[in-house]
Write a protein that holds these residues in place. Structure first.
Motif, PDB file in Angstrom:
ATOM      1  N   ARG A  94       0.816  -1.216   0.000  1.00 33.58           N
ATOM      2  CA  ARG A  94       0.000   0.000   0.000  1.00 33.58           C
ATOM      3  C   ARG A  94       0.854   1.272   0.000  1.00 33.58           C
ATOM      4  O   ARG A  94       0.559   2.230  -0.733  1.00 33.58           O
ATOM      5  CB  ARG A  94      -0.924  -0.016   1.220  1.00 33.58           C
ATOM      6  CG  ARG A  94      -1.872   1.162   1.308  1.00 33.58           C
ATOM      7  CD  ARG A  94      -2.914   0.904   2.379  1.00 33.58           C
ATOM      8  NE  ARG A  94      -2.315   0.533   3.654  1.00 33.58           N
ATOM      9  CZ  ARG A  94      -2.970  -0.077   4.640  1.00 33.58           C
ATOM     10  NH1 ARG A  94      -4.242  -0.410   4.481  1.00 33.58           N
ATOM     11  NH2 ARG A  94      -2.363  -0.371   5.766  1.00 33.58           N
ATOM     12  N   GLU A  95       1.932   1.299   0.780  1.00 30.94           N
ATOM     13  CA  GLU A  95       2.745   2.509   0.886  1.00 30.94           C
ATOM     14  C   GLU A  95       3.527   2.799  -0.391  1.00 30.94           C
ATOM     15  O   GLU A  95       4.011   3.917  -0.587  1.00 30.94           O
ATOM     16  CB  GLU A  95       3.708   2.383   2.066  1.00 30.94           C
ATOM     17  CG  GLU A  95       3.017   2.177   3.415  1.00 30.94           C
ATOM     18  CD  GLU A  95       1.952   3.226   3.679  1.00 30.94           C
ATOM     19  OE1 GLU A  95       2.230   4.421   3.422  1.00 30.94           O
ATOM     20  OE2 GLU A  95       0.847   2.870   4.145  1.00 30.94           O
ATOM     21  N   MET A 166     -14.890  -7.497 -15.297  1.00 27.65           N
ATOM     22  CA  MET A 166     -13.888  -7.946 -16.253  1.00 27.65           C
ATOM     23  C   MET A 166     -12.582  -8.364 -15.584  1.00 27.65           C
ATOM     24  O   MET A 166     -11.664  -8.839 -16.262  1.00 27.65           O
ATOM     25  CB  MET A 166     -13.596  -6.829 -17.256  1.00 27.65           C
ATOM     26  CG  MET A 166     -14.746  -6.489 -18.169  1.00 27.65           C
ATOM     27  SD  MET A 166     -14.393  -5.038 -19.217  1.00 27.65           S
ATOM     28  CE  MET A 166     -12.930  -5.574 -20.105  1.00 27.65           C
ATOM     29  N   GLY A 167     -12.473  -8.169 -14.271  1.00 25.05           N
ATOM     30  CA  GLY A 167     -11.208  -8.443 -13.605  1.00 25.05           C
ATOM     31  C   GLY A 167     -10.208  -7.323 -13.791  1.00 25.05           C
ATOM     32  O   GLY A 167      -8.995  -7.535 -13.671  1.00 25.05           O
ATOM     33  N   VAL A 168     -10.719  -6.126 -14.072  1.00 28.78           N
ATOM     34  CA  VAL A 168      -9.878  -4.930 -14.244  1.00 28.78           C
ATOM     35  C   VAL A 168     -10.518  -3.811 -13.437  1.00 28.78           C
ATOM     36  O   VAL A 168     -11.725  -3.544 -13.587  1.00 28.78           O
ATOM     37  CB  VAL A 168      -9.775  -4.500 -15.725  1.00 28.78           C
ATOM     38  CG1 VAL A 168      -8.781  -3.342 -15.874  1.00 28.78           C
ATOM     39  CG2 VAL A 168      -9.361  -5.668 -16.611  1.00 28.78           C
ATOM     40  N   TYR A 169      -9.738  -3.137 -12.587  1.00 32.28           N
ATOM     41  CA  TYR A 169     -10.280  -2.111 -11.697  1.00 32.28           C
ATOM     42  C   TYR A 169      -9.330  -0.923 -11.618  1.00 32.28           C
ATOM     43  O   TYR A 169      -8.124  -1.055 -11.817  1.00 32.28           O
ATOM     44  CB  TYR A 169     -10.457  -2.652 -10.264  1.00 32.28           C
ATOM     45  CG  TYR A 169     -10.757  -4.116 -10.179  1.00 32.28           C
ATOM     46  CD1 TYR A 169     -12.024  -4.606 -10.500  1.00 32.28           C
ATOM     47  CD2 TYR A 169      -9.779  -5.030  -9.775  1.00 32.28           C
ATOM     48  CE1 TYR A 169     -12.302  -5.964 -10.422  1.00 32.28           C
ATOM     49  CE2 TYR A 169     -10.050  -6.391  -9.701  1.00 32.28           C
ATOM     50  CZ  TYR A 169     -11.309  -6.850 -10.033  1.00 32.28           C
ATOM     51  OH  TYR A 169     -11.578  -8.189  -9.973  1.00 32.28           O
ATOM     52  N   ALA A 170      -9.891   0.223 -11.309  1.00 31.06           N
ATOM     53  CA  ALA A 170      -9.094   1.369 -10.881  1.00 31.06           C
ATOM     54  C   ALA A 170      -9.399   1.583  -9.403  1.00 31.06           C
ATOM     55  O   ALA A 170     -10.565   1.555  -8.988  1.00 31.06           O
ATOM     56  CB  ALA A 170      -9.435   2.613 -11.693  1.00 31.06           C
ATOM     57  N   VAL A 171      -8.359   1.773  -8.616  1.00 26.20           N
ATOM     58  CA  VAL A 171      -8.503   1.800  -7.159  1.00 26.20           C
ATOM     59  C   VAL A 171      -7.862   3.061  -6.587  1.00 26.20           C
ATOM     60  O   VAL A 171      -6.806   3.492  -7.048  1.00 26.20           O
ATOM     61  CB  VAL A 171      -7.832   0.562  -6.517  1.00 26.20           C
ATOM     62  CG1 VAL A 171      -8.074   0.535  -5.010  1.00 26.20           C
ATOM     63  CG2 VAL A 171      -8.332  -0.728  -7.152  1.00 26.20           C
ATOM     64  N   SER A 172      -8.508   3.635  -5.581  1.00 26.86           N
ATOM     65  CA  SER A 172      -7.905   4.718  -4.805  1.00 26.86           C
ATOM     66  C   SER A 172      -7.182   4.108  -3.609  1.00 26.86           C
ATOM     67  O   SER A 172      -7.734   3.242  -2.920  1.00 26.86           O
ATOM     68  CB  SER A 172      -8.980   5.696  -4.308  1.00 26.86           C
ATOM     69  OG  SER A 172      -9.611   6.338  -5.392  1.00 26.86           O
ATOM     70  N   ARG A 173      -5.962   4.540  -3.368  1.00 33.72           N
ATOM     71  CA  ARG A 173      -5.160   3.966  -2.284  1.00 33.72           C
ATOM     72  C   ARG A 173      -5.869   4.053  -0.938  1.00 33.72           C
ATOM     73  O   ARG A 173      -5.802   3.124  -0.124  1.00 33.72           O
ATOM     74  CB  ARG A 173      -3.803   4.671  -2.221  1.00 33.72           C
ATOM     75  CG  ARG A 173      -2.832   4.060  -1.211  1.00 33.72           C
ATOM     76  CD  ARG A 173      -1.533   4.840  -1.189  1.00 33.72           C
ATOM     77  NE  ARG A 173      -1.767   6.236  -0.874  1.00 33.72           N
ATOM     78  CZ  ARG A 173      -1.154   7.258  -1.479  1.00 33.72           C
ATOM     79  NH1 ARG A 173      -0.280   7.028  -2.431  1.00 33.72           N
ATOM     80  NH2 ARG A 173      -1.424   8.504  -1.130  1.00 33.72           N
ATOM     81  N   ASP A 174      -6.565   5.158  -0.675  1.00 35.09           N
ATOM     82  CA  ASP A 174      -7.244   5.332   0.614  1.00 35.09           C
ATOM     83  C   ASP A 174      -8.306   4.259   0.863  1.00 35.09           C
ATOM     84  O   ASP A 174      -8.669   3.994   2.014  1.00 35.09           O
ATOM     85  CB  ASP A 174      -7.891   6.712   0.691  1.00 35.09           C
ATOM     86  CG  ASP A 174      -6.855   7.821   0.812  1.00 35.09           C
ATOM     87  OD1 ASP A 174      -5.661   7.506   1.037  1.00 35.09           O
ATOM     88  OD2 ASP A 174      -7.232   9.001   0.664  1.00 35.09           O
ATOM     89  N   THR A 175      -8.815   3.637  -0.213  1.00 33.98           N
ATOM     90  CA  THR A 175      -9.820   2.589  -0.061  1.00 33.98           C
ATOM     91  C   THR A 175      -9.281   1.409   0.736  1.00 33.98           C
ATOM     92  O   THR A 175     -10.037   0.680   1.380  1.00 33.98           O
ATOM     93  CB  THR A 175     -10.278   2.108  -1.456  1.00 33.98           C
ATOM     94  OG1 THR A 175     -10.770   3.235  -2.195  1.00 33.98           O
ATOM     95  CG2 THR A 175     -11.370   1.063  -1.363  1.00 33.98           C
TER      96      THR A 175
END
Length: 237
Positions: A94-95, A166-175
């Motif tokens: 994560r870091e 689809m097994g493809v994501y965009a993620v925000s680190r804070d999540t």
């Protein structure tokens, strides 16, 4: 832009192809591995760095990919000592992750615009954006509708339209902040948690080419279709 590719699974459903090779390295066509296609696509889309989350036969992936220099990518690795699920590997790094990043399975063939997915996500407020695909699912049984112990409807082997991940994501680190590194965490658990707290993911609807190579039939189809889809999948790569 940064991507995390999940490449640590055992590929049990794709045996015997994955007996000696990790699933992301099974060949497609005459000269490409699935993972090579993905890395070329990411580089062409403007990604500059990538983390490969490896586990089963991970040393083979590391030997094949190396530093990523041949694709113009800066590649590092995260090694699972025990299975951590779909999201769990992200917690241990994560870091090292940027504010918004791409996450994808390492066994997917698609012409999805990965960069646009990340840009759309970064421009919104959702904790997670899921690339979705409309799929027709065939049910190999007669489907009954019952009420009060009586059959009131029947459909013989119907087809259902549903929108799938689809097994493809965009993620925000804070999540990821509320979860403990080192513990398994699945995509399904994350989705249910986000829905439970009233913070739903966003959907990125896609209608181009997508094939999840999970079973031998999918692998055979990928090889059969690759010749006609090669220019689409490797456009600009």
């Amino acid at each position: 832009m940064h991507a995390v590719i999940l490449a640590g699974g055992k590929g049990v459903r794709l045996r015997p192809y994955t007996t000696a090779l990790p699933k992301p390295l099974v060949p497609i066509g005459d000269q490409h591995a699935i993972l090579e296609i993905v890395l070329r696509q990411l580089a062409a889309a403007g990604f500059t760095s990538c983390t490969l989350a490896i586990g089963h036969l991970g040393q083979i992936i590391r030997a094949y990919v190396g530093s990523g220099a041949r694709w113009g990518l800066d590649i590092d690795y995260s090694t699972e000592e025990s299975p951590l699920g779909t999201i769990g590997p992200l917690l241990t790094i994560r870091e090292r992750l940027p504010e918004n990043f791409l996450v994808m399975n390492g066994d997917i063939l698609t012409d999805l615009d990965y960069a646009d997915l990340v840009r759309r996500h970064a421009a919104g407020t959702a904790p997670l954006t899921i690339a979705t695909y409309q799929r027709k699912v065939h049910i190999d049984f007669g489907v009954l509708t019952t009420e009060a112990g009586k059959v009131v409807g029947f459909r013989e082997k119907p087809s259902m339209d549903c929108r799938v991940s689809m097994g493809v994501y965009a993620v925000s680190r804070d999540t990821l902040n509320r979860y403990t590194p080192g513990l398994p965490l699945g995509f399904d658990e994350l989705i249910l948690d986000l829905l439970g707290v009233g913070n739903p993911p966003a959907a990125y609807e896609f209608d181009g080419y997508w094939l999840d190579i999970g079973r031998p039939d999918d692998y055979d189809r990928a090889n059969a279709e690759f010749t006609t889809h090669q220019s689409l999948l490797l456009r600009g790569a």
